[in-house]
Design a protein around this motif. Structure first.
Motif, mmCIF file in Angstrom:
data_model
loop_
_atom_site.group_PDB
_atom_site.id
_atom_site.type_symbol
_atom_site.label_atom_id
_atom_site.label_comp_id
_atom_site.label_asym_id
_atom_site.label_seq_id
_atom_site.Cartn_x
_atom_site.Cartn_y
_atom_site.Cartn_z
ATOM 1 N N VAL A 129 -20.532 55.524 6.558
ATOM 2 C CA VAL A 129 -19.706 56.320 5.649
ATOM 3 C C VAL A 129 -18.578 57.013 6.414
ATOM 4 N N VAL A 130 -17.381 56.933 5.841
ATOM 5 C CA VAL A 130 -16.215 57.657 6.347
ATOM 6 C C VAL A 130 -15.744 58.610 5.254
ATOM 7 N N VAL A 131 -15.569 59.872 5.595
ATOM 8 C CA VAL A 131 -15.009 60.853 4.660
ATOM 9 C C VAL A 131 -13.496 60.753 4.721
ATOM 10 N N VAL A 132 -12.860 60.588 3.576
ATOM 11 C CA VAL A 132 -11.402 60.525 3.492
ATOM 12 C C VAL A 132 -10.929 61.443 2.374
ATOM 13 N N GLU A 133 -9.690 61.858 2.484
ATOM 14 C CA GLU A 133 -9.056 62.589 1.392
ATOM 15 C C GLU A 133 -8.742 61.628 0.246
ATOM 16 N N ASN A 134 -8.588 62.195 -0.921
ATOM 17 C CA ASN A 134 -8.205 61.396 -2.078
ATOM 18 C C ASN A 134 -6.945 62.004 -2.685
ATOM 19 N N PRO A 135 -5.762 61.366 -2.493
ATOM 20 C CA PRO A 135 -5.502 60.071 -1.873
ATOM 21 C C PRO A 135 -5.491 60.159 -0.341
ATOM 22 N N SER A 136 -5.421 58.982 0.312
ATOM 23 C CA SER A 136 -5.421 58.925 1.760
ATOM 24 C C SER A 136 -4.458 57.844 2.237
ATOM 25 N N TYR A 137 -4.207 57.838 3.544
ATOM 26 C CA TYR A 137 -3.293 56.872 4.153
ATOM 27 C C TYR A 137 -3.808 55.450 3.930
ATOM 28 N N LEU A 138 -2.987 54.640 3.317
ATOM 29 C CA LEU A 138 -3.390 53.311 2.876
ATOM 30 C C LEU A 138 -3.871 52.437 4.028
ATOM 31 N N ALA A 139 -3.157 52.411 5.153
ATOM 32 C CA ALA A 139 -3.526 51.517 6.250
ATOM 33 C C ALA A 139 -4.832 51.944 6.913
ATOM 34 N N ALA A 140 -5.173 53.237 6.852
ATOM 35 C CA ALA A 140 -6.479 53.671 7.349
ATOM 36 C C ALA A 140 -7.585 53.172 6.428
ATOM 37 N N LEU A 141 -7.376 53.290 5.120
ATOM 38 C CA LEU A 141 -8.358 52.753 4.170
ATOM 39 C C LEU A 141 -8.549 51.252 4.386
ATOM 40 N N GLN A 142 -7.450 50.564 4.616
ATOM 41 C CA GLN A 142 -7.495 49.128 4.860
ATOM 42 C C GLN A 142 -8.320 48.818 6.115
ATOM 43 N N THR A 143 -8.111 49.582 7.173
ATOM 44 C CA THR A 143 -8.832 49.369 8.426
ATOM 45 C C THR A 143 -10.321 49.637 8.269
ATOM 46 N N PHE A 144 -10.672 50.765 7.685
ATOM 47 C CA PHE A 144 -12.084 51.097 7.523
ATOM 48 C C PHE A 144 -12.787 50.073 6.618
ATOM 49 N N SER A 145 -12.099 49.618 5.584
ATOM 50 C CA SER A 145 -12.669 48.594 4.712
ATOM 51 C C SER A 145 -12.929 47.304 5.486
ATOM 52 N N GLY A 146 -12.036 46.984 6.435
ATOM 53 C CA GLY A 146 -12.211 45.793 7.231
ATOM 54 C C GLY A 146 -13.459 45.819 8.095
ATOM 55 N N TYR A 147 -13.950 47.021 8.403
ATOM 56 C CA TYR A 147 -15.205 47.158 9.134
ATOM 57 C C TYR A 147 -16.369 47.452 8.195
ATOM 58 N N GLU A 148 -16.150 47.200 6.912
ATOM 59 C CA GLU A 148 -17.187 47.267 5.876
ATOM 60 C C GLU A 148 -17.794 48.666 5.746
ATOM 61 N N ALA A 149 -16.935 49.668 5.902
ATOM 62 C CA ALA A 149 -17.382 51.048 5.726
ATOM 63 C C ALA A 149 -17.448 51.388 4.240
ATOM 64 N N SER A 150 -18.225 52.424 3.943
ATOM 65 C CA SER A 150 -18.228 53.037 2.616
ATOM 66 C C SER A 150 -17.446 54.343 2.706
ATOM 67 N N PHE A 151 -16.903 54.779 1.575
ATOM 68 C CA PHE A 151 -16.094 55.991 1.566
ATOM 69 C C PHE A 151 -16.783 57.113 0.802
ATOM 70 N N ALA A 152 -16.711 58.315 1.379
ATOM 71 C CA ALA A 152 -17.050 59.540 0.665
ATOM 72 C C ALA A 152 -15.744 60.290 0.478
ATOM 73 N N VAL A 153 -15.429 60.637 -0.735
ATOM 74 C CA VAL A 153 -14.102 61.152 -1.064
ATOM 75 C C VAL A 153 -14.114 62.659 -1.219
ATOM 76 N N ALA A 154 -13.201 63.306 -0.504
ATOM 77 C CA ALA A 154 -12.972 64.742 -0.657
ATOM 78 C C ALA A 154 -11.643 64.941 -1.372
ATOM 79 N N ASP A 155 -11.653 65.737 -2.407
ATOM 80 C CA ASP A 155 -10.417 66.001 -3.140
ATOM 81 C C ASP A 155 -9.429 66.746 -2.245
ATOM 82 N N SER A 156 -8.167 66.744 -2.659
ATOM 83 C CA SER A 156 -7.138 67.473 -1.922
ATOM 84 C C SER A 156 -6.214 68.161 -2.903
#
Length: 403
Positions: A129-156
């Motif tokens: 699991v990676v905690v990210v802001e919602n919304p977040s930097y697109l290329a970071a989301l792309q990278t983490f998805s490529g390593y098959e991570a799951s996301f936990a979303v924190a509002d902003s």
């Protein structure tokens, strides 16, 4: 024997790809740029610095000096960690803003984007699991998805990541990493408040979770007082900070860095060895030469003035041209304004209509790790001079007002 000029045979069927490729999607921004960067389009789509502000003469002179004085070494293989004098310069530069690090804690990367990728490679197993802001930097989301991570979303909100509910996420989801852009966020342009910086660090230290502090825009503050970085406040070694010269010198140099605890930097270095051996030797040596022959502080001051003016022009143009119900952020630095459209509007549907009027933006949909929201768009102000910003926002406002 005469080489054959026949084309390679095409396979009858596609070759099977790794499972992780099912999670890796093409960057929506990169796809949009294929059409949005046409010369006839007034584009606010790319996250691009102003090319007319690149220090071209100084960069050219630095390369020439490197070839004259150390050409053979500059064209040879080098260490994975990076050119030692450049790492020392980065340490000295970071110390001015309160971040104390040794060269052994610095890894030179191919832009800060590689720092994100190496961190993901080192830390993440499928399902982590990676905690990210919602919304977040697109290329970071792309990278983490490529390593098959799951996301936990924190509002902003306008003060950055909301940390009030973060401890519950840390307890229930047990993430491996918290990813954050604290200064002049991409895509929102917002800045994490000082109170939240301290609260985020306390939580990460208490639960022993690493923070990846991505700071490509921090030196582009044109309004207000600078805030201390998370890395400079960290006393327990839970922060990896990423930086880059892409936004301050030129993205084509591809020089970034990662700073963090020695054991983490060592792991990133091993991962980089397997990735590309080292960042381009010539670019590293020329960048170091440039920084020692060039008024970098004065150059940053010029960028801040120019980007501050362009941001103000965009904000004034939005106020003048957007219909009732539209809202937008008020950046203190960086490159982006985040616009919320009037209720019921869809930025994805708006995009082709804007292109018809020769103006472009990035729909906000792809920046959300959770349920996509379609009423947002990202605008870049750094890449266009004021007169083009005014005209582009006028066109965009006219398109939105007719919906």
């Amino acid at each position: 024997m005469i080489p054959s000029t026949a084309p390679l045979a095409r396979p009858k069927a596609g070759f099977p790809l790794a499972h992780r490729m099912t999670q890796l999607k093409a960057s929506a921004v990169r796809e949009i740029l294929k059409v949005a960067e046409r010369p006839d389009i007034l584009s606010f789509a790319g996250g691009l610095p102003a090319p007319e502000l690149f220090p071209l003469a100084a960069i050219a002179q630095a390369h020439a000096e490197v070839f004259t004085t150390e050409g053979a070494a500059a064209l040879q293989y080098s260490t994975t960690e990076g050119f030692a004098p450049l790492r020392e310069w980065i340490c000295s530069h970071l110390a001015k803003s309160g971040l104390r690090a040794t060269p052994e804690q610095v890894l030179i990367t191919c832009g800060s984007q590689q720092g994100i990728e190496l961190t993901a490679k080192v830390l993440l197993d499928p399902g982590d699991v990676v905690v990210v802001e919602n919304p977040s930097y697109l290329a970071a989301l792309q990278t983490f998805s490529g390593y098959e991570a799951s996301f936990a979303v924190a509002d902003s909100d306008d003060d950055g990541m909301c940390v009030d509910g973060l401890e519950r996420i840390l307890i229930e989801r047990r993430p491996k990493l918290i990813y954050i852009v604290p200064n002049f966020h991409n895509p929102k342009g917002t800045t994490l408040s000082l109170e939240r910086r301290h609260a985020l660090l306390r939580l990460a230290q208490r639960h022993r979770v690493l923070i990846l502090e991505d700071d490509p825009y921090g030196e582009l503050r044109f309004r207000g007082d600078a805030l201390p970085s998370l890395a400079s406040l960290d006393t327990e070694g839970v922060v990896i900070q990423l930086g880059t010269f892409s936004k301050t010198l030129a993205p084509g140099l591809r020089i970034g860095w990662a700073v963090g605890p020695r054991e983490i930097i060592r792991s990133l270095t091993i991962a980089k060895q397997a990735s590309d051996l080292h960042t381009a030797t010539l670019a590293q040596r020329a960048t170091f030469m440039l920084l020692n022959r060039f008024d970098y502080t004065g150059h940053l001051a010029q960028l801040r003035v120019q980007y501050g003016e362009r941001c103000l022009v965009m904000l004034d143009a939005l106020k003048e041209n957007m219909p009732p119900g539209a809202r937008w952020t008020q950046p203190d630095g960086g490159m982006f304004v985040w616009v919320e459209l009037p209720q019921g509007m869809n930025a994805d549907e708006l995009f082709p209509k804007a292109l018809d009027k020769k103006v472009a933006f990035v729909p906000g949909t792809s920046f959300f790790a959770a349920q996509p929201r379609r009423e947002f768009m990202r605008l870049n102000y750094s890449n266009r001079p004021p007169e083009f910003i005014r005209e582009g926002i006028r066109r965009l406002g006219a398109v939105i007002s007719t919906q």
